[in-house]
Scaffold this active site. Structure first.
Site, PDB file in Angstrom:
ATOM      1  N   HIS A  37       0.976   5.335   0.592  1.00  0.00           N
ATOM      2  CA  HIS A  37      -0.489   6.344   1.486  1.00  0.00           C
ATOM      3  C   HIS A  37       0.792   7.530   1.216  1.00  0.00           C
ATOM      4  O   HIS A  37       1.131   8.161   0.340  1.00  0.00           O
ATOM      5  CB  HIS A  37       1.233   6.965   2.839  1.00  0.00           C
ATOM      6  CG  HIS A  37       0.727   4.916   4.362  1.00  0.00           C
ATOM      7  ND1 HIS A  37      -0.155   5.192   5.255  1.00  0.00           N
ATOM      8  CD2 HIS A  37       1.505   3.970   3.840  1.00  0.00           C
ATOM      9  CE1 HIS A  37      -0.451   4.264   6.133  1.00  0.00           C
ATOM     10  NE2 HIS A  37       1.118   3.745   5.208  1.00  0.00           N
TER      11      HIS A  37
ATOM     12  N   HIS B  84       0.864  -1.341  -0.259  1.00  0.00           N
ATOM     13  CA  HIS B  84      -0.148   0.247  -0.045  1.00  0.00           C
ATOM     14  C   HIS B  84       0.718   1.466   0.306  1.00  0.00           C
ATOM     15  O   HIS B  84       1.952   1.148   0.390  1.00  0.00           O
ATOM     16  CB  HIS B  84      -1.152  -0.156   0.848  1.00  0.00           C
ATOM     17  CG  HIS B  84      -0.219  -0.188   2.337  1.00  0.00           C
ATOM     18  ND1 HIS B  84       0.193  -1.672   2.973  1.00  0.00           N
ATOM     19  CD2 HIS B  84      -0.001   1.035   3.307  1.00  0.00           C
ATOM     20  CE1 HIS B  84       0.615  -0.584   4.093  1.00  0.00           C
ATOM     21  NE2 HIS B  84       0.563   0.314   4.510  1.00  0.00           N
TER      22      HIS B  84
END
Length: 148
Positions: free
Chosen positions: A110, A108
């Site tokens: 951010h 992932h």
């Protein structure tokens, strides 16, 4: 085990969000990626971009085409976050491994809105160190290029 040495957690919350068993505040979704608001934001507008492909805890383990299908959406998410929050800039952070700050073991990114220079309270990278020497650079290049 993956090349990175980081095992994929089949019970991770991002996989559950992709499967629809855990709700999220979706910003957008494509065939390959999902963008949503972080459930525990560091700052207002903190957003995440994840691959819909499962099985990759670390970007180190992702095939280039799988990574490309996700990374191509980063400019779009960064633009949306910046325009919606009115921030001065954004940080894009991607952690690999617990020692690097990774908490959810599904790749992932951010996207963190930043107001500056010191108005948001988030950590900033420190000053650079001394300029790299030719000897150190040569040694590192040799080691890295041997791994290509």
């Amino acid at each position: 085990m993956a090349v990175s040495g980081i095992p994929y957690d089949d019970d991770n919350v991002f996989k559950k969000i992709i499967e629809g068993t855990v709700p999220s505040y979706k910003i957008f979704e494509t065939e390959h990626a999902l963008a949503f608001l972080d459930a525990f934001p560091m700052v207002k507008g903190h957003s995440l971009l994840i691959p819909k492909a499962v099985g990759y805890a670390s970007i180190i383990d992702m095939p280039a085409d799988v990574a490309a299908n996700v990374v191509k959406e980063l400019p779009r998410l960064a633009r949306v976050v910046k325009e919606a929050t009115g921030c001065d800039g954004v940080n894009i952070v991607q952690n690999n491994g617990a020692c690097a700050g990774q908490v959810v073991f599904h790749v992932h990114f951010h996207v963190l809105p930043r107001w500056g220079p010191d108005n948001d309270g988030l950590v900033r990278l420190g000053k650079s160190g001394d300029m790299i020497s030719k000897d150190v650079a040569s040694e590192l290049l040799q080691a890295m290029q041997a791994k290509l």
